[in-house]
Design a protein around this motif. Sequence first.
Motif, mmCIF file in Angstrom:
data_model
loop_
_atom_site.group_PDB
_atom_site.id
_atom_site.type_symbol
_atom_site.label_atom_id
_atom_site.label_comp_id
_atom_site.label_asym_id
_atom_site.label_seq_id
_atom_site.Cartn_x
_atom_site.Cartn_y
_atom_site.Cartn_z
ATOM 1 N N LYS A 185 0.455 -0.992 -0.329
ATOM 2 C CA LYS A 185 -0.208 0.262 0.054
ATOM 3 C C LYS A 185 0.761 1.584 0.112
ATOM 4 O O LYS A 185 0.565 2.032 -0.529
ATOM 5 C CB LYS A 185 -1.118 0.131 1.020
ATOM 6 C CG LYS A 185 -2.001 -0.772 0.712
ATOM 7 C CD LYS A 185 -2.871 -1.583 1.818
ATOM 8 C CE LYS A 185 -4.304 -1.448 2.261
ATOM 9 N NZ LYS A 185 -5.210 -1.969 3.326
ATOM 10 N N ASP A 241 2.377 1.450 -3.055
ATOM 11 C CA ASP A 241 1.723 2.251 -4.651
ATOM 12 C C ASP A 241 1.231 3.444 -4.752
ATOM 13 O O ASP A 241 1.306 3.700 -5.728
ATOM 14 C CB ASP A 241 0.349 1.618 -4.278
ATOM 15 C CG ASP A 241 0.546 -0.747 -5.097
ATOM 16 O OD1 ASP A 241 1.684 -0.545 -5.268
ATOM 17 O OD2 ASP A 241 -0.444 -1.178 -4.969
ATOM 18 N N LEU A 242 0.983 3.673 -3.342
ATOM 19 C CA LEU A 242 0.930 5.143 -3.127
ATOM 20 C C LEU A 242 2.113 5.969 -3.397
ATOM 21 O O LEU A 242 1.938 7.560 -3.705
ATOM 22 C CB LEU A 242 -0.063 5.455 -2.097
ATOM 23 C CG LEU A 242 -0.470 6.410 -1.467
ATOM 24 C CD1 LEU A 242 -1.222 6.919 0.075
ATOM 25 C CD2 LEU A 242 0.325 8.065 -1.245
ATOM 26 N N VAL A 267 0.189 4.130 6.027
ATOM 27 C CA VAL A 267 -0.180 4.495 5.322
ATOM 28 C C VAL A 267 -1.681 5.080 6.052
ATOM 29 O O VAL A 267 -1.976 4.357 6.256
ATOM 30 C CB VAL A 267 -0.862 3.772 4.233
ATOM 31 C CG1 VAL A 267 -1.637 4.366 3.457
ATOM 32 C CG2 VAL A 267 1.239 3.337 3.559
ATOM 33 N N SER A 318 -6.025 7.029 6.084
ATOM 34 C CA SER A 318 -6.764 7.209 5.587
ATOM 35 C C SER A 318 -6.581 8.475 6.248
ATOM 36 O O SER A 318 -7.074 8.702 7.206
ATOM 37 C CB SER A 318 -7.835 6.497 5.329
ATOM 38 O OG SER A 318 -7.248 5.202 4.229
ATOM 39 N N SER A 365 -5.391 9.638 1.405
ATOM 40 C CA SER A 365 -4.666 8.815 2.562
ATOM 41 C C SER A 365 -3.131 9.973 2.291
ATOM 42 O O SER A 365 -2.472 10.269 1.132
ATOM 43 C CB SER A 365 -4.600 7.909 1.282
ATOM 44 O OG SER A 365 -5.917 7.215 1.518
ATOM 45 N N THR A 366 -2.484 9.689 3.114
ATOM 46 C CA THR A 366 -0.877 10.346 3.083
ATOM 47 C C THR A 366 -0.156 8.888 3.064
ATOM 48 O O THR A 366 -0.838 8.006 3.944
ATOM 49 C CB THR A 366 -0.733 11.267 4.491
ATOM 50 O OG1 THR A 366 -1.420 10.399 5.749
ATOM 51 C CG2 THR A 366 -1.919 12.365 4.020
ATOM 52 N N VAL A 367 0.813 9.627 3.601
ATOM 53 C CA VAL A 367 1.607 8.019 3.726
ATOM 54 C C VAL A 367 3.301 8.516 4.068
ATOM 55 O O VAL A 367 3.787 9.447 3.514
ATOM 56 C CB VAL A 367 1.941 7.352 2.127
ATOM 57 C CG1 VAL A 367 2.463 7.981 0.658
ATOM 58 C CG2 VAL A 367 2.892 6.046 2.498
ATOM 59 N N SER A 415 -2.146 10.745 -1.901
ATOM 60 C CA SER A 415 -3.241 11.182 -2.998
ATOM 61 C C SER A 415 -4.939 11.928 -2.526
ATOM 62 O O SER A 415 -5.322 11.607 -0.840
ATOM 63 C CB SER A 415 -3.242 9.697 -2.986
ATOM 64 O OG SER A 415 -3.686 8.791 -2.249
ATOM 65 N N LYS A 419 -2.252 13.116 -6.700
ATOM 66 C CA LYS A 419 -0.726 11.720 -6.414
ATOM 67 C C LYS A 419 0.574 13.349 -6.285
ATOM 68 O O LYS A 419 0.683 13.856 -6.799
ATOM 69 C CB LYS A 419 -0.854 11.393 -6.563
ATOM 70 C CG LYS A 419 -2.246 9.730 -6.232
ATOM 71 C CD LYS A 419 -1.365 8.530 -6.627
ATOM 72 C CE LYS A 419 -0.059 7.994 -6.498
ATOM 73 N NZ LYS A 419 0.907 6.559 -7.118
ATOM 74 N N ARG A 477 4.620 13.463 -3.799
ATOM 75 C CA ARG A 477 5.361 13.318 -2.750
ATOM 76 C C ARG A 477 6.792 14.233 -2.829
ATOM 77 O O ARG A 477 7.015 14.095 -4.082
ATOM 78 C CB ARG A 477 6.129 11.750 -3.210
ATOM 79 C CG ARG A 477 6.560 11.784 -4.360
ATOM 80 C CD ARG A 477 6.738 10.066 -5.538
ATOM 81 N NE ARG A 477 8.465 10.184 -6.563
ATOM 82 C CZ ARG A 477 7.960 9.394 -7.119
ATOM 83 N NH1 ARG A 477 7.081 8.123 -6.841
ATOM 84 N NH2 ARG A 477 8.595 9.812 -8.013
#
Length: 276
Positions: free
Chosen positions: A14, A17-18, A187, A189, A197-199, A218, A228, A230
């Motif tokens: 997860k 992917d983000l 990650v 939500s 969502s943040t990571v 995202s 998205k 980063r």
Amino acid sequence: MTKGPGLFGDIGKKAKDLLTKDYSYDQKFTFSTHSAVGLGLTSTAVKKGGISSGEIATVYKYENGIIDVKVDTESNICTTITVSEILPSTKTIASFKLPDYNSGKIELQYFHDHATLSTAVGLNPSPLIDLSATFGTKNFAVGAETGFDTTAGTFTKYNAGISITKPDSCASIILADKGDVLKVAYVQSIDQLKRTSTVAEISRKFSTNQNTFTVGASHAIDPLTLVKARLNNHGKLGALLQHQLKSASVLTLSGEFDTKSLEKKPKFGLALALNP
């Protein structure tokens, strides 16, 4: 298939992917079409650094089996055959690439409510052997994988990982590259609909004492549009805009530039996937 902890590759997926999925700095055009009898055809053209390449893929699905054949502009033919439930709770994957006759490989995956096992063996006189195992549940999983070169008698890889998954969050710890890299990711939500969502990911490479800290996010502006972004501590800033057009076609625009070296040219990419 039973619902268990998933394959080892699912640990940290997860967050990965983000931070990385759909980011591309090439020009890519994909055209796909599917028939009611389970036959699909996909044509892909990519331009990277002034060099163009292409690929044509045909996928046929019938009952528990999938046959995938890909032909690229360098005359390579890659065939993958996937069959589920030859034995209960298993998936068998056979692949080979021509003209490389030593590229054949067969993989067997076994799924259980509390364990997932996978083994892959090369189909040649001195094969590479990959093994992985994951134990736990959908909410908590611990796993490891290893690869062994029978010719050299050495391990090609050994990695381990842990993941904790909740309805609105996911955390993972992965020890990779033969113990040289440690990755910790989280990650979250932000809203109940999971539109935002943040990571955050911290990676340490022990051999060079280098740390990389990356944050990303995202946000679904609407059901058809996703943005998205980063940024890591080395100054690399990336952004992505993805919009679904009519007939499930998708347009993706992405870019990246170095905030610490503004004289460097930024990278831009465009991907158009047409699905009539």
